[in-house]
Design an enzyme around this catalytic site. Structure first.
Site, PDB file in Angstrom:
ATOM      1  CE  LYS A  52      -3.686  -2.564   2.238  1.00  0.00           C
ATOM      2  NZ  LYS A  52      -4.359  -2.939   3.480  1.00  0.00           N
ATOM      3  CD  GLN A  96      -3.163  -4.837   6.478  1.00  0.00           C
ATOM      4  OE1 GLN A  96      -3.050  -3.851   5.769  1.00  0.00           O
ATOM      5  NE2 GLN A  96      -3.800  -5.918   6.070  1.00  0.00           N
ATOM      6  CG  ASP A 119      -9.395  -0.558   4.751  1.00  0.00           C
ATOM      7  OD1 ASP A 119      -9.049  -0.696   3.562  1.00  0.00           O
ATOM      8  OD2 ASP A 119      -8.672  -0.869   5.720  1.00  0.00           O
TER       9      ASP A 119
END
Ligand code: NAD
Length: 293
Positions: A52, A96, A119
């Site tokens: 990322k 994460q 997200d």
């Protein structure tokens, strides 16, 4: 059969994003900024975060990573999330997953400011998505929509079967494709580990989306002639016949299934690159305050 080339589509989208960012910087504005929080030292999570970071840097975004030890408590992690929430120079914030077992992912996701939740996991964004209101869409489902859109695949009125009901892939993509939208307007059936007659159901699909996390579970008998197959799964299987000693494969037996389809995503190079680029699109949206003003 047309190969749905996620690598190429994502390259084109990244080039557009990079152009937009260089325009912003040329006009004296700051670059969009994504922050990631990584708890513990799980190698797969470290790889995801560094991928990322690489993707962000390539398009000119700023990227910060907060690395916390495995022993971090839920309270400490919430404090870090809160600190990033309040940082006006950060547009997007991702934590994460998975988190160590002593931390509730639900609590942490709920602590993220929805306007930075790139997200798309926060219940507010998930609810807004279900209601067809502006929201951040989870990256993999958004990537699937983008690839369908790019290849102008007709979804209106089509029968779509989704195998898998996870919160990050199966459930949101089912909602998105059933919404009154383009792509969308599908008649969606969701299958999962308790479903009966999977072969019968999946072989009736015009569009089959497989996100079961089972290597090569979908064979030719599960696929309708002329259908569109989106393979979300990604697995590394030991293979002594390859130089590296392993091969990457999906949830679909590509060689057997591809000849029956009109369109299919390869693994690797299909949904994976689209997922990363979708996170960039969401971060840019957050920067431009397109979802929450
Ligand atoms: P998950 O394990 O959270 O969910 C799997 C789902 O599949 C469950 O709902 C389960 O009920 C269903 N399932 C399992 N076995 C089944 C069976 N035999 N028949 C029918 N349904 C079955 O997985 P996930 O997070 O949704 O991910 C699915 C796969 O996609 C994994 O391989 C994952 O690595 C991959 N993935 C790839 C990307 C990408 O960017 N390419 C992103 C996310 C996930």
């Amino acid at each position: 059969m047309v190969l749905l080339d996620g690598k190429e589509v994502s390259r084109q989208i990244r080039a557009q994003i990079a152009l937009e960012v260089s325009g912003l910087i040329g006009n004296g504005k700051r670059a969009p900024h994504l922050a990631a929080v990584l708890v513990g030292d799980d190698p797969a999570s470290q790889t995801y975060v560094s991928n990322k970071e690489k993707a962000c840097r390539e398009v000119g975004f700023l990227f910060s990573v907060y690395r916390l030890p495995d022993s971090t408590t839920g309270e400490e992690l919430t404090e870090v999330v809160d600190f990033i929430n309040k940082d006006n120079e950060v547009d997007g914030l991702i934590v994460q997953l998975p988190l160590p077992p002593h931390i509730s992912p639900t609590r942490i996701i709920e602590a993220i400011d929805p306007s930075k939740d790139v997200d798309g996991y926060h219940p507010l964004n998930f609810g807004r998505m279900a209601l067809n209101l502006p929201s951040f869409l989870p990256a993999t489902p958004l990537g699937i929509l983008k690839i369908l859109e790019h290849y102008r695949i007709e979804t209106d009125g089509k029968s779509c079967v989704v195998i898998g009901r996870s919160q990050t892939v199966g459930t949101p993509v089912s909602l998105l494709l059933s919404r009154k939208s383009t792509p969308g307007n599908c008649t969606v059936t969701i299958c999962h580990s308790r479903s009966h007659n999977l072969v019968e159901i999946s072989s009736g699909a015009d569009i089959l989306i497989v996100a079961a996390g089972r290597p090569e579970m979908v064979g030719a008998d599960m696929v309708k002639e002329g259908s569109v197959v989106i393979d979300v799964g990604i697995h590394r299987l030991t293979d002594a016949n390859t130089k590296k000693g392993y091969r990457i494969t999906g949830d679909v037996k590509f060689d057997k299934v591809a000849p029956r389809t009109s369109h299919i995503t390869p693994v690797p190079g299909g949904v994976g690159p689209m997922t990363v680029v979708s996170l960039l699109l969401n971060t840019l949206k957050a920067y431009k305050k397109e979802v929450y003003c």
